[in-house]
Design a protein around this motif. Structure first.
Motif, PDB file in Angstrom:
ATOM      1  N   TRP A   1       2.660 -11.960 -17.811  1.00 41.99           N
ATOM      2  CA  TRP A   1       2.601 -12.745 -16.515  1.00 41.99           C
ATOM      3  C   TRP A   1       1.094 -13.243 -16.191  1.00 41.99           C
ATOM      4  N   ALA A   2       0.280 -12.099 -16.358  1.00 39.96           N
ATOM      5  CA  ALA A   2      -1.205 -12.425 -15.951  1.00 39.96           C
ATOM      6  C   ALA A   2      -1.924 -13.483 -16.901  1.00 39.96           C
TER       7      ALA A   2
ATOM      8  N   LEU B   1      -4.430  -8.131  -8.978  1.00 42.27           N
ATOM      9  CA  LEU B   1      -3.564  -7.502  -7.948  1.00 42.27           C
ATOM     10  C   LEU B   1      -2.287  -7.628  -7.945  1.00 42.27           C
ATOM     11  N   LEU B   2      -1.920  -8.764  -7.988  1.00 47.14           N
ATOM     12  CA  LEU B   2      -0.396  -8.898  -7.845  1.00 47.14           C
ATOM     13  C   LEU B   2       0.368  -8.604  -9.317  1.00 47.14           C
TER      14      LEU B   2
ATOM     15  N   ALA C   1       6.514  -7.290  -3.973  1.00 45.50           N
ATOM     16  CA  ALA C   1       5.845  -8.300  -3.204  1.00 45.50           C
ATOM     17  C   ALA C   1       4.703  -7.865  -2.111  1.00 45.50           C
ATOM     18  N   LEU C   2       3.744  -8.749  -2.126  1.00 43.05           N
ATOM     19  CA  LEU C   2       2.644  -8.319  -1.165  1.00 43.05           C
ATOM     20  C   LEU C   2       2.599  -9.494  -0.099  1.00 43.05           C
TER      21      LEU C   2
ATOM     22  N   GLU D   1       5.322 -12.308  -4.932  1.00 49.00           N
ATOM     23  CA  GLU D   1       5.143 -11.464  -6.186  1.00 49.00           C
ATOM     24  C   GLU D   1       5.409 -12.225  -7.761  1.00 49.00           C
ATOM     25  N   PRO D   2       4.826 -11.673  -8.657  1.00 51.39           N
ATOM     26  CA  PRO D   2       5.039 -12.538  -9.975  1.00 51.39           C
ATOM     27  C   PRO D   2       6.292 -12.785 -10.226  1.00 51.39           C
TER      28      PRO D   2
END
Ligand SMILES: [Zn+2]
Ligand SMILES: [Zn+2]
Length: 148
Positions: A11-12, A36-37, A43-44, A91-92
């Protein structure tokens, strides 16, 4: 930071590429938010992102965090969990992992869950309707154990 790079996910990597294609410069605050995510299991909120980055001496202002989250959301790489009153967590969207959320309407806690029969039900509905379903989000609202 090296700690994030060593375990950087698909994902990143894909998100960094998408950002570059969209003309954003590499590195900086955007890369810190993506890293970070990428480390989180759920989720943040923007507030939590701000606090976590500050704690690792990688401070990014709240306004920048909102702007970056909006850019990532626009690229379609983030899932947004709406908490009501304009609040949200992010979130991703990962091709290999997918879950849903329980949201506490009192303390705004977000709890992840997954359920195979639920996924099968959504799949069966997707086949039945005259619509090209490409994704789904399920949020159950209520009160967490602490708030009940
Ligand atoms: Zn989640
Ligand atoms: Zn609660």
């Amino acid at each position: 930071m090296a700690e994030a790079n060593s375990k950087e996910s698909q994902w990143a990597t894909a998100t960094t590429e998408r950002l570059a294609e969209a003309g954003f410069r590499r590195g900086g605050a955007r890369a810190a938010v993506v890293a970070l995510l990428d480390e989180q299991s759920c989720a943040l909120s923007a507030y939590e992102i701000e606090a976590l980055l500050a704690a690792r001496e990688r401070a990014v202002g709240r306004a920048s965090i909102y702007r970056i989250l909006e850019q990532l959301d626009h690229l379609g790489v983030l899932s947004k969990v709406e908490l009501g009153q304009g609040q949200a967590r992010y979130e991703p969207i990962r091709p290999d992992h997918h879950h849903h959320h329980l949201v506490c309407d009192s303390c705004e806690a977000v709890i992840a869950f997954d359920d195979a029969p639920l996924e099968r039900a959504v799949e069966s509905i997707s086949k039945r309707v005259d619509f090209a379903v490409e994704g789904h989000e399920i949020v159950l609202h209520g009160l967490c154990a602490d708030c009940r």
